[in-house]
Design a protein around this motif. Structure first.
Motif, short mmCIF file in Angstrom:
data_model
loop_
_atom_site.label_atom_id
_atom_site.label_comp_id
_atom_site.label_asym_id
_atom_site.label_seq_id
_atom_site.Cartn_x
_atom_site.Cartn_y
_atom_site.Cartn_z
N THR A 176 8.68 5.83 8.32
CA THR A 176 8.03 4.58 7.91
C THR A 176 8.15 4.38 6.41
OG1 THR A 176 6.46 4.76 9.74
CG2 THR A 176 5.87 3.28 7.93
N ILE A 177 7.94 5.47 5.64
CA ILE A 177 8.06 5.38 4.18
C ILE A 177 9.50 5.05 3.79
CG2 ILE A 177 7.84 6.68 2.02
CD1 ILE A 177 5.70 8.38 3.45
N ARG A 178 10.44 5.72 4.44
CA ARG A 178 11.86 5.48 4.15
C ARG A 178 12.25 4.04 4.46
NH1 ARG A 178 15.93 4.92 7.25
NH2 ARG A 178 14.72 5.62 9.06
N SER A 179 11.83 3.54 5.63
CA SER A 179 12.19 2.17 6.01
C SER A 179 11.56 1.15 5.08
CB SER A 179 11.76 1.89 7.46
OG SER A 179 10.35 1.90 7.59
N SER A 180 10.34 1.44 4.58
CA SER A 180 9.69 0.54 3.63
C SER A 180 10.45 0.49 2.31
CB SER A 180 8.24 0.97 3.38
OG SER A 180 7.46 0.85 4.55
N ASN A 181 10.90 1.68 1.85
CA ASN A 181 11.67 1.73 0.60
C ASN A 181 13.01 1.02 0.74
OD1 ASN A 181 9.68 3.21 -0.71
ND2 ASN A 181 10.56 5.19 -0.12
N VAL A 182 13.66 1.22 1.88
CA VAL A 182 14.94 0.54 2.13
C VAL A 182 14.73 -0.96 2.21
CG1 VAL A 182 16.83 0.25 3.78
CG2 VAL A 182 15.98 2.54 3.25
N PHE A 183 13.64 -1.36 2.87
CA PHE A 183 13.31 -2.78 2.98
C PHE A 183 13.20 -3.42 1.60
CE2 PHE A 183 10.28 -6.26 2.92
CZ PHE A 183 10.66 -7.04 4.01
N LEU A 199 0.83 -1.21 0.00
CA LEU A 199 0.00 0.00 0.00
C LEU A 199 0.86 1.26 0.00
CD1 LEU A 199 -2.91 -0.80 2.48
CD2 LEU A 199 -3.16 -0.10 0.10
N ILE A 200 1.87 1.27 0.88
CA ILE A 200 2.75 2.43 0.97
C ILE A 200 3.50 2.64 -0.34
CG2 ILE A 200 4.85 3.32 2.08
CD1 ILE A 200 3.88 1.98 4.68
N PHE A 201 3.96 1.55 -0.94
CA PHE A 201 4.70 1.62 -2.20
C PHE A 201 3.84 2.25 -3.31
CE2 PHE A 201 5.66 -0.32 -6.34
CZ PHE A 201 6.97 0.10 -6.51
N PHE A 202 2.61 1.77 -3.47
CA PHE A 202 1.74 2.29 -4.53
C PHE A 202 1.31 3.73 -4.26
CE2 PHE A 202 1.17 -2.15 -5.87
CZ PHE A 202 1.23 -1.98 -7.25
N LYS A 203 1.05 4.05 -2.99
CA LYS A 203 0.66 5.42 -2.67
C LYS A 203 1.82 6.39 -2.91
CE LYS A 203 -3.18 4.55 0.42
NZ LYS A 203 -3.95 5.05 1.57
N ALA A 204 3.04 5.92 -2.60
CA ALA A 204 4.22 6.75 -2.86
C ALA A 204 4.43 6.93 -4.36
CB ALA A 204 5.45 6.13 -2.23
N PHE A 205 4.15 5.88 -5.13
CA PHE A 205 4.27 5.94 -6.59
C PHE A 205 3.30 6.96 -7.18
CE2 PHE A 205 2.42 4.47 -10.64
CZ PHE A 205 3.54 4.60 -11.47
N PHE A 206 2.03 6.89 -6.77
CA PHE A 206 1.03 7.82 -7.29
C PHE A 206 1.29 9.26 -6.83
CE2 PHE A 206 -1.62 3.87 -7.65
CZ PHE A 206 -1.74 3.92 -9.04
N LYS A 207 1.83 9.40 -5.62
CA LYS A 207 2.19 10.73 -5.13
C LYS A 207 3.29 11.33 -6.00
CE LYS A 207 4.35 13.12 -1.27
NZ LYS A 207 5.09 12.98 0.00
N GLU A 208 4.29 10.50 -6.34
CA GLU A 208 5.39 10.96 -7.19
C GLU A 208 4.89 11.29 -8.59
OE1 GLU A 208 9.32 12.09 -7.80
OE2 GLU A 208 8.27 11.53 -5.95
N ALA A 209 3.97 10.47 -9.13
CA ALA A 209 3.40 10.72 -10.46
C ALA A 209 2.61 12.03 -10.47
CB ALA A 209 2.51 9.56 -10.88
#
Length: 501
Positions: free
Chosen positions: A386-393, A353-363
């Motif tokens: 939390t977003i940073r740790s998810s991306n690093v993960f 969920l975080i990944f897709f929301k970050a993707f749409f935010k960037e778009a």
């Protein structure tokens, strides 16, 4: 680094394992099996080792995330090292590497086995295999926090290191109370499933092992055909409970608090259920022609979808025979996994969920450069950490995944086998495709490949970082520096004594 508290926590965990090993001992007494004697011997060994390690309490009980990660990783490794010994002593898995693979697979709730057939094992060993799933499902350190007060404010760091998901919070102000609530829910749900399985005319021993394996989302079966030989009623019961144990346990806590609206409006849980329903419908329609009826197709697809997305690994059919479309869906589910805060593995629905929301935010930022948009889940902003740790993960996940495939490819298996072997162990699922399909096992891999897959299982269960930190050069440099300093101190004392003489 506070080595004293790490040693103390590790000693307590080994003592707990001694008590847990009494479960197969009792089983051996019931079935008059001599294998229980070996489990009792290992339990005594654990008591001795654990007592030696805890007899001296640490001077400083404060520990931070670094100590929490090291304690967690070391605890799971030592649990497995001791837990594998009974298999070797009984002669049921005479090779220690194979026994260690089986035990790590059990504790990490992976369910990947090296055994060509399991029905020749004693009742005590079958129960121990399934019981390791139950222990590893909620986590042994969470259990430790629930029964033993840990001073110094480091409890949250232990739970962060062991609990699955991008973030860990408290249900109650005290960490011990939170751990107690989680285990109460866990035990109650396990007992409820056991009761329903017995009511569905499943033998008591089978029901106990199945409940343990379902609760921990592990998937060790006690029959060669896993769950396929049981009635549709039992299969549907296991299906429902696999899905329930893949739900974030916070939802069950909200239900206990009678906050029904909050429980059913959790975005991660709603997404998790939606994924399950859509994939069940797709696979049911795809396999309908090869099944006896629509109900048969629905039963098989529902069971396998629940088993794969929750990373349980039970099977009722050889899905290796399904079409590429259905197998591809299962592979995608292997990556997604269950909810954060559940007993399931995988990347977790919350991270997706975080990944897709970050993707749409960037778009959106490309279309509206001056807009300010915040990522939210459950109508609450997601912290930047939390977003940073998810991306690093996700980055570390891909690196370990690719490197693992590269190493085990030295065995010269086909790509399908190598890819899904790593996928199945890294995401704690169990069966893959090809040479590690639902009717196959991992026994043919070399020692090197088994060691890589064992590390993958531990890394996947502990969310990567506790295992990665354990191998960090700085940790070992600190250990070596301490040893050098100790040698210098001893040398100085010896020199003083020699001068006096």
């Amino acid at each position: 680094m506070n080595r004293g508290i790490i040693r103390y926590v590790l000693g307590k965990v080994i003592q707990i394992e001694a008590l847990l090993l009494l479960v197969p001992v009792l089983c051996a007494l019931v079935y008059h099996e001599h294998e229980g004697f070996y489990y009792l011997n290992v339990a005594c060994l654990c008591i001795i080792v654990g007592t030696v390690m805890t007899i001296k309490k640490p001077k400083d009980s404060v520990f931070y995330l670094k100590e929490g990660c090291i304690s967690t990783a070391a605890s799971w490794i030592f649990l497995s090292l001791f837990g594998a010994i009974p298999f070797v002593l009984t002669g049921e898995i005479p090779n220690y590497i194979n026994a260690l693979f089986e035990t790590i697979s059990g504790f990490t709730t992976t369910g990947a086995s090296i055994l060509p057939e399991v029905e020749s094992l004693s009742h005590s060993s079958l129960l121990w295999r399934s019981f390791t799933h139950w222990i590893g499902g909620m986590g042994v350190l969470v259990f430790l926090l629930a029964i033993i007060p840990m001073g110094g404010g480091g409890s949250i760091n232990l739970m962060r290191a062991e609990s699955p998901g991008p973030s860990v919070g408290k249900l109650r102000p005290k960490m011990r109370t939170t751990a107690g609530i989680l285990y109460t829910i866990y035990i109650a749900m396990t007992m409820f499933e056991f009761a329903i399985l017995v009511f569905s005319q499943m033998p008591i021993f089978d029901a106990l092992c199945t409940a343990f394996a379902t609760a921990g989302t592990g998937g060790y079966g006690i029959k060669n055909d896993s769950i396929a030989g049981y009635s549709p009623l039992i299969q549907w019961t296991v299906t429902i409970f696999m899905i329930l144990f893949g739900v974030n346990f916070n939802a069950f806590y909200y239900l206990l608090e009678k906050d029904i609206k909050k429980a059913f409006t959790m975005e991660e849980v709603r997404t998790y259920i939606a994924i399950i329903l859509v994939t069940i419908a797709a696979i049911t329609l795809d396999i309908l022609k090869s099944c006896d009826s629509f109900f048969d197709a629905l039963t098989k697809s529902s069971f396998q979808v629940a088993s794969i997305i929750t990373t349980t690994g039970f099977s009722t059919t050889d899905f290796e025979l399904w079409s590429s479309f259905s197998k591809t869906i299962l592979v995608i589910l292997m990556f997604i996994g269950a909810c954060a805060g559940s007993t399931g593995g995988g990347i977790k629905v919350s991270r997706i969920l975080i990944f897709f929301k970050a993707f749409f935010k960037e778009a959106d930022s490309y279309i509206h450069p001056k807009s300010i948009k915040q990522i939210t889940i459950d109508k609450k902003p997601v912290a930047h950490d939390t977003i940073r740790s998810s991306n690093v993960f996700l980055n570390v996940y891909i690196l370990i995944f690719v490197f693992s495939i590269l190493i085990i490819s030295l065995d010269d298996n086909d790509m399908n086998t190598n890819f899904t072997a790593v996928l199945a162990t890294f995401n704690n699922i169990g069966p893959g495709l090809g040479g590690v399909g639902p009717t196959e096992n991992f026994g043919s891999f070399s020692v090197l490949s088994k060691l890589v897959l064992m590390i993958d299982m531990l890394a996947g269960r502990l969310e990567l970082f506790p295992i990665v930190i354990l191998f960090h050069p700085e940790i070992w440099r600190e250990v070596l520096d301490r040893r050098v300093a100790r040698k210098k101190t001893i040398r100085k004392k010896i020199d003083r004594i020699e001068r006096k003489i």
